[in-house]
Every structure is written in C-alpha cells, then in structure tokens.
Design a protein around this motif. Structure first.
Motif, PDB file in Angstrom:
ATOM      1  N   PHE A 161      29.445  31.067  11.257  1.00  0.00           N
ATOM      2  CA  PHE A 161      30.653  30.971  12.057  1.00  0.00           C
ATOM      3  C   PHE A 161      30.392  31.233  13.540  1.00  0.00           C
ATOM      4  O   PHE A 161      31.331  31.300  14.333  1.00  0.00           O
ATOM      5  CB  PHE A 161      31.699  31.974  11.551  1.00  0.00           C
ATOM      6  N   GLY A 162      29.131  31.419  13.908  1.00  0.00           N
ATOM      7  CA  GLY A 162      28.794  31.619  15.314  1.00  0.00           C
ATOM      8  C   GLY A 162      29.220  32.983  15.840  1.00  0.00           C
ATOM      9  O   GLY A 162      29.494  33.147  17.022  1.00  0.00           O
ATOM     10  N   ARG A 163      29.275  33.969  14.968  1.00  0.00           N
ATOM     11  CA  ARG A 163      29.629  35.326  15.374  1.00  0.00           C
ATOM     12  C   ARG A 163      28.390  36.195  15.490  1.00  0.00           C
ATOM     13  O   ARG A 163      27.410  35.994  14.768  1.00  0.00           O
ATOM     14  CB  ARG A 163      30.567  35.984  14.353  1.00  0.00           C
ATOM     15  N   ASP A 164      28.446  37.176  16.407  1.00  0.00           N
ATOM     16  CA  ASP A 164      27.420  38.208  16.412  1.00  0.00           C
ATOM     17  C   ASP A 164      27.661  39.130  15.229  1.00  0.00           C
ATOM     18  O   ASP A 164      28.782  39.248  14.726  1.00  0.00           O
ATOM     19  CB  ASP A 164      27.481  39.021  17.713  1.00  0.00           C
ATOM     20  N   VAL A 165      26.596  39.809  14.797  1.00  0.00           N
ATOM     21  CA  VAL A 165      26.732  40.755  13.692  1.00  0.00           C
ATOM     22  C   VAL A 165      26.031  42.047  14.072  1.00  0.00           C
ATOM     23  O   VAL A 165      24.926  42.032  14.619  1.00  0.00           O
ATOM     24  CB  VAL A 165      26.159  40.168  12.376  1.00  0.00           C
ATOM     25  N   LEU A 166      26.703  43.176  13.813  1.00  0.00           N
ATOM     26  CA  LEU A 166      26.171  44.509  14.128  1.00  0.00           C
ATOM     27  C   LEU A 166      26.331  45.382  12.898  1.00  0.00           C
ATOM     28  O   LEU A 166      27.386  45.381  12.256  1.00  0.00           O
ATOM     29  CB  LEU A 166      26.930  45.110  15.322  1.00  0.00           C
ATOM     30  N   ALA A 167      25.279  46.136  12.567  1.00  0.00           N
ATOM     31  CA  ALA A 167      25.289  46.987  11.379  1.00  0.00           C
ATOM     32  C   ALA A 167      25.513  48.435  11.774  1.00  0.00           C
ATOM     33  O   ALA A 167      24.860  48.962  12.673  1.00  0.00           O
ATOM     34  CB  ALA A 167      23.977  46.858  10.609  1.00  0.00           C
ATOM     35  N   GLU A 168      26.450  49.085  11.068  1.00  0.00           N
ATOM     36  CA  GLU A 168      26.673  50.512  11.250  1.00  0.00           C
ATOM     37  C   GLU A 168      25.869  51.301  10.224  1.00  0.00           C
ATOM     38  O   GLU A 168      25.369  50.751   9.251  1.00  0.00           O
ATOM     39  CB  GLU A 168      28.156  50.838  11.071  1.00  0.00           C
ATOM     40  N   GLY A 169      25.767  52.614  10.456  1.00  0.00           N
ATOM     41  CA  GLY A 169      25.192  53.513   9.458  1.00  0.00           C
ATOM     42  C   GLY A 169      23.684  53.469   9.352  1.00  0.00           C
ATOM     43  O   GLY A 169      23.122  53.771   8.305  1.00  0.00           O
TER      44      GLY A 169
END
Length: 815
Positions: free
Chosen positions: A757-765
């Motif tokens: 979808f052309g989104r950035d992705v960031l992981a928490e934890g």
C-alpha cells in the motif's frame, strides 16, 4: 531462527520508611527492565526479606524507625549475603554518606539530587566495585600458592604422581610413586625420569616402568603440563597395570577413576579463590576451566543458603580441617543443582592451611523427590491447612484451569467474628481449638478440589473452583456460613462456643485480576460484610468499584493535575536501525504525582476516556510537543515528534480546526514535523468520520500513523481508504518474534501489506538485539523500543542523541 538469551533482572531492595521518598525512587526506576525493585519500610522488614530472598544491591535510608546510623549498616550488612549497599542521605547530609563509605558501604546518593539513570548507574558501579574488591583481595593471595598447590595435588592424588623439571629430573614424588618404584620418597628426587620410565609417551598411553630391583612392570601414564611462574614442568601420573592383567574387570575400573570420575574436584586457596577444577566439575557446573580459575568459589552460590550456613561451614573447617554436607550451587545455565560436598584443608609443613580441596557429587536425582515433598509441606503448623505460599500455587493452578475450561473461580476471604474476645477470655488453648475446628468446617463445606488456607490469626482463604455462575458461588458461601455458625464443643459437653464468620468473595473472571489483586478484593469485600452486620458474605463488584469510585476520584485528580502543571512529556526515540539515524520521537505523557511519584498513562488515561478532559489533555500534549520541537530546533536539532490521539479527541467537533490553531501558535515548527498516532480501533469507530478528519489534518501538512496495527480488525478495506502514512506494528507481536511462529507470520504479513500500500512501517517493542535483526531481515528498518532507548525526559534527549550508536548487527549491509 535466532534464540534470545534471557537475562534475569538484578534484584534491588529499597529500605525507606518515607513513602514519598520511596515512591519517587520506585517511580524513577520503573522503566529500567534490568533491575527489579522491592520495597520495605523498616530494618525488621529488611531482615525478614533478606532471610528469604537474595538481592544484588540495597538502597538504604540511614534513619529508620527501628534502626539508624552505623548500627543499622552493621545489621543490614550481616544479612545482605554479600550484596552491595548504597546509602540514601538527606539533601544536606553528604558527611553521613562519606561516613557510611568508611563503614563498608559501596556508595551513597543524596535524596532530591538523583534521577533514574543516576540511581541505576550508582547501583551498577556499586555492585561492580563490591565484586572487584572481593576479587582483588583473593588475587593478592594467589601468587604464593604455586608450590603448595603442587604438594597438595600430589598429596590428594589417588595414584602415583611425579613432577618433572625441564631437565627430565624428578623434583616431586608422592608416596604412591615411591612404593610403586621401590624407592623412598626422598630417594626419587633428582633421578632422571628415563631410569624410572624408559619410554615416556608424549601425553598419555601404556608403557613400562622400571623398579629399583630391575623388574619391569606395565603402567598407564598420563603427562600434563604445569606452569609456576616462568618455569615449566610436567606432571606424570602413573598407574600400575599389573593387577589389571590378572583381573581385567577390576583393573579397568581402577584405570578409569581419574579420567572418567563422576565426582567433581575443586581446589581453592584460603580465601576461596578457585585455583583448579577437574573435568567432571566443569561438566557438572557447565563452566569451562578458564572461566572458573581465578573466580571466587562463592559465585557458584545459589542464594538458597543463609550467610550463617557458610559461616558454620568455615568454622568447622577451621576447627576440624574437614567438612561434608549438602550444598545447592548454581550452574552456568542458571539451574540450581544439589550436591554432596566433602571439603578438606591442606596444610603445609608448619601446619598452616594453604589450600582447600572439595569433592562434589551431583545428588539431583536423589533430591528431586525430597524437593517435591518439601514443596508439599508448606502448611500451617496449627491447622495443617495450606499456608500463604501453597495458597499462591493453588490459586495460580485454579485460575489457569478456569481459563482453559471457561468455569469460574471464587476467592473467598473468611474472618471469624468475635474470635479475639473468646481467645482472651478462655485462653489460647481454646482459641487454638476454635481455629482448628473452623478449618475443619471450612474443609467440610467445600469440594474436594477446592482449597482452604490459613493466612494467620483467624483469617482463612477459600479457593472454590468449577463454578458455573455467581449464583452457585452464593449458594456455597451460604453453606459455609451455616456450617461455621454451628456451636463448637470442646472437652466440657455442657459448654459450647458459637462463632460466626464474615466472608468477602471475588469471582474470576468477572473480576479479571491477578491472584494478589483477587485476594485484596476479597479482603475488601469481607470488611464490607463486617460493616453490614457480620455473619454474612459480600461479593466484590469490580465494575462498581473501579468504574465508580476510582473513575470519579481519578478524573478529579487529573483535572487538578492539569491545572497545576503536574503533567510532563517523555520522549522515546524512533530510529532507522539499518542507517543508524534518529528519525523522530514519540511523545508519551507522564503524571508527576506529588505523592505517588511518576505515573504512566495506563494508570489514569483509561479512566477519563470519552470525557471532555480527554480533549484538554490531548491538546496539551500537542501544544507541549510543538513547543519542545521549537526548543530543540533553536538548539540545532530537528526532531519530528508523534503524539497519540484518543478516539474521542479525533472524532470530536472541529478537531482539524483546533489543530490548525495550535500549529499557528508555533510558526517556526513546520507542520510536517508533527505526526498523529491513531490507534486502529479508534479509527474504525466511525470510518467515514475518521477519514474526513485525517484528510483535513494531512491537508495541514501533518502526517498520520496507525498505531497498534494488527490488534484490532486490520481490514484491508479500511487500510485502503484511510489516509495513513505509517503503520506501527504492535509490540505484542515483536516481543515473542524469535520464538512464536504465529507472531513471525503476522509481522511478515504487516510488512508486506505496508509495502503493497506504499506505507512506511515501524515496529514497536524492540527490547533485544535479535528483535532488530529479525525485523531488518523481514524488511522493516524503522523501530523503537527499550533496546534503543526508553522514554526519557526532554532534557535528556539531546545527550542521548549525541551518544547513541546502533547495534553492529543492525548496520550490516543486507545480503
């Protein structure tokens, strides 16, 4: 798949009788996962805690209600089992802190001048300093032990031993060697080795020896290198193989005693520093020899023995020269193993002790059954009922079973009505009989799988399982009240005592709390039954209790806190793990409570949801974040900040208009530096309205992140229509990423979905290095978590930014 290494947190005991000071310290240390804090308020509480638990360090206030000054330090040091001690002094009392250092403490802290990182750093330095001092004292004794060690090894060896110098001459020989070769012990000294062993193997093997009478005999030889200072020697161990030629079975057994012995052997100097260990000991403990040598033998302690256990052991050793008994030691992997240990003192020619030799046998198999029996023996001495420890285990099992079966569990707190007057009037022997009969009646009133425990005094706890509904619970409690109200008879048939009971009950899962909280709730309900007239039961209502009183009180306190400026923002960095760059920070609200210290948002925000106060706090967070970005920008740092937006705030009237007004108050901060974080469930409450609001916000220049992605509905339709720039993977999926295949699949799917979808992705934890390694391998480069940095005050952020370095494995180029 990478497997994480679990590191147990350090145990720290805070001894502080001032609740405010204690709350401040505990609040500041709440977010340091490598330390677990315990709090007691008195010297008596400290000594009681240390008698059961082992700690790595203590934070000690020198002015307690039941102890103070150097006498307090002496009492705590005696019970602290070798833990480091850090003194807490008043704001203007550094002289007392210096005095405590001279009295054996490792460091001191001045109240009011310490933050969490300083407290943590002081504790770490104190523990390290304490251990280094012990190692240094031991190392000073090591240099003079070489010659004594050689003599000791020869003395304790079960076979013939020769020590050969660089010229192949015998410089040491034990009695076994003298008898084997037919020479006196002194006559062997100085003889060339070929006279005794004509053909010596390089390291080990069978050959022949030459006796004094000229006869050859078969021997097993092992040769080992030995170094003392700059000199090199060889140790030749010799075993006569003659008997084996006659009786092969017996000979084979004797031939393998040394190399295949199951007993571990440990050699220390007089201070307890390890000088040597045999292979069996290494296998038994899991340590390599080079890890053991030079370490204090005390580092193997499991913490299950009190200090006086070791004191008594050393007293017997010093008096008799020998001690034997059971010891629990800790292996390298953390497992505790029970051992039967025999320790002997080795004396020199002058009678002085030079070394200690311990022989260790693993008795784990024998102790397993004993440990199980000991565990089952945790019962009250008077009534024979389970005590608090066994109750905790039973309650854990009952709750786990309820989660599997869908049944209910009732935790009932039972207190006898009018017991104290009976005990005072008729004597303790009658009181004890009442307590015993009460316990029996409780047992007779519950099912076989239920638990009746006595906590002490006239207080009992019932754990009733497999309940279908609260009505069944009420019926059982009524039966208990009826049984308890029956007169109690003793030796005199004409006299009887009637004692009723008041009962409070908490019903799981209606009250979905942990075991300790369930007990507190049942206790609270019991006092309600007392107040309503006794001889009755009361059910704890978590909804009325929490959502009523707590919500009202909390909302009032939060409103006053907002007016008084008690809220602060902490900032947790967000980074590009592969590039090693900081890409922003998340603003996280904290309540600097005047009495309870620093409180996390989970303790107050859930209680003000859907209230106008939620909007006021949301605007305060946004305005404060913009002000902080402006301050950082003036300091030369451009740091974008994301703020969390509650559902009620996002969907309120004119949210975008109010946001535009707030942005206009900070013309030096570009709107693109602000990001709104919206939880997935909030965005889905009214998808049409959420889309309109978010599009209006993006028109202002701000970006939008969908927080906790994957914990709600995660509909592709919603994701396709919502104007989202970034997906944040919820920490619950990241924490178990190395071990849980389902979480790995979910995370991989979210990353692929975001890319599609052309989104950035960031992981928490991200709390471990391997979390980042796996995320990078899956294609997620952006992350935040405690492995990178915990949330921190704004004043600490630039310092952290200047010092931060990414993990080496994160910066490696992708394959």
């Amino acid at each position: 798949m990478l497997v994480p290494v679990s590191v147990a947190p350090m145990q720290v005991l805070l001894v502080e009788d001032n609740q405010i000071d204690a709350s401040v310290v505990l609040g500041r240390m709440r977010h340091f996962a490598d330390m677990r804090f315990h709090w007691v308020e008195s010297l008596a509480g400290c000594l009681a805690f240390l008698s059961v638990h082992r700690v790595d360090a203590l934070l000690l206030d020198l002015n307690l209600g039941d102890g103070a000054g150097t006498a307090l330090i002496d009492a705590v040091r005696a019970a602290a089992q070798g833990a480091a001690i850090v003194i807490l002094t008043g704001n203007d009392d550094e002289e007392t802190g210096l005095l405590s250092l001279r009295h054996g403490c490792q460091d001191f802290l001045v109240k009011g001048r310490t933050d969490g990182p300083l407290i943590r750093q002081t504790i770490l330095h104190s523990i390290l300093r304490h251990r280094l001092d012990q190692a240094r004292l031991a190392a000073e004794e090591k240099a003079r032990q070489g010659e004594q060690l050689a003599a000791m090894i020869l003395h304790t060896a079960p076979e013939a031993m020769l020590v050969i110098d660089a010229d192949d001459k015998v410089i040491r020989a034990n009695a076994h060697a003298a008898a084997l070769f037919g020479h006196g012990p002194e006559a062997l000294l100085g003889k060339p080795l070929p006279i005794l062993v004509p053909d010596l193997p390089a390291d080990a093997g069978e050959t022949v020896g030459l006796r004094r009478d000229g006869g050859f005999f078969p021997i097993q030889v092992r040769v080992g290198a030995l170094h003392f200072g700059d000199e090199s020697y060889r140790v030749v161990s010799i075993q006569d193989l003659t008997a084996r030629k006659v009786a092969e079975a017996e000979s084979r057994l004797h031939g393998e005693i040394f190399t295949h012995a199951q007993e571990g052997v440990l050699v220390t100097d007089t201070s307890g520093t390890i000088l040597s260990a045999n292979p069996a000991f290494c296998r038994m403990t899991g340590y390599e020899l080079d890890e053991l040598v030079g370490s204090p033998s005390g580092f193997l302690r499991s913490g299950r023995h009190p200090d006086d256990f070791y004191g008594d052991m050393w007293e017997v050793l010093h008096r008799d020269g020998h001690w034997s008994g059971e010891i629990c030691n800790r292996r390298r992997d953390g497992d505790v193993i029970p051992q039967w240990v025999s320790i002997s003192a080795v004396r020199d020619a002058n009678g002085s002790v030079g070394n200690y030799v311990g022989v260790y046998m693993d008795i784990s198999a024998l102790k397993r059954h004993e440990e199980a029996l000991r565990h089952m023996a945790h019962h009250d001495a008077l009534t024979g009922l389970p005590n608090r420890l066994l109750l905790a285990d039973r309650l854990d099992v009952a709750l786990a079973k309820a989660r599997r079966t869908g049944k209910m569990v009732a935790v009932a707190y039972v207190d006898l009505d009018g017991f104290k007057p009976v005990n005072d009037r008729l004597g303790h022997h009658v009181g004890d009989s009442v307590l015993i009969q009460a316990g029996r009646r409780l047992l007779d009133s519950v099912a076989a799988d239920d638990t009746v425990a006595r906590l002490g005094g006239d207080e009992y706890v019932l754990v009733m399982q497999d309940l279908d509904d609260d009505q069944q619970c009420r019926q059982r409690l009524s039966q208990v009240l009826t049984a308890m109200a029956e007169p109690m008879r003793f030796t005199d048939e004409d006299s009887a005592i009637s004692i009723t009971a008041s009962i409070g009950a908490a019903l799981y899962p209606n009250d979905d709390a942990d075991p300790d909280t369930l007990l507190r709730h049942a206790d609270r309900a019991m006092y309600q039954a007392k107040q309503e007239g006794r001889n009755r039961f009361a059910m704890f209502d978590p909804q009325l209790d929490l959502q009523g009183t707590l919500r009202r009180n909390t909302m009032k306190s939060v409103r006053l806190a907002l007016e008084d400026g008690q809220f602060v923002l902490f900032y947790q960095p967000k980074v590009n793990m592969r590039l090693g760059t900081v890409v922003g920070a998340e603003a996280l609200i904290r309540w600097l409570h005047p009495e309870r210290g620093l409180l996390p948002p989970a303790e107050f925000l859930p209680l003000i949801e859907d209230d106008s106060l939620d909007l006021a706090i949301g605007e305060w967070v946004t305005r404060s974040s913009l002000a902080q970005m402006a301050a950082w920008k003036r300091a030369g740092a451009v740091i974008p900040v994301s703020v969390n937006v509650a559902a009620s705030h996002l969907l309120s009237n004119d949210f975008a208009g109010r946001l535009a007004e707030i942005l206009a108050e900070f013309p030096d901060v570009p709107p693109r530096m602000l990001q709104l974080e919206v939880v997935e469930t909030a965005a889905l409450e009214d998808i049409g309205r959420a889309r309109e609001v978010l599009e209006a916000c993006r028109a202002l220049g701000v970006s939008v992140a969908l927080d906790d992605f994957g914990t709600g509905y995660s509909s592709l339709t919603y994701l396709r229509h919502l104007p989202i720039d970034t997906l944040k993977i919820d920490r619950s999926f990241v924490l178990n990423l190395p071990d849980d295949a389902d979480d790995l699949t979910i995370v991989r799917g979210v990353i692929v979905l975001a890319a599609g979808f052309g989104r950035d992705v960031l992981a928490e934890g991200i709390e471990k290095t391997e979390h980042g390694d796996m995320l990078l391998e899956l294609g997620c480069e952006l992350g935040q978590g405690y492995r990178i940095a915990p949330p921190m005050p704004a004043g600490d952020f630039l310092g952290w930014l200047a010092a931060w370095q990414p993990e080496e494995s994160w910066c490696k180029p992708s394959a």
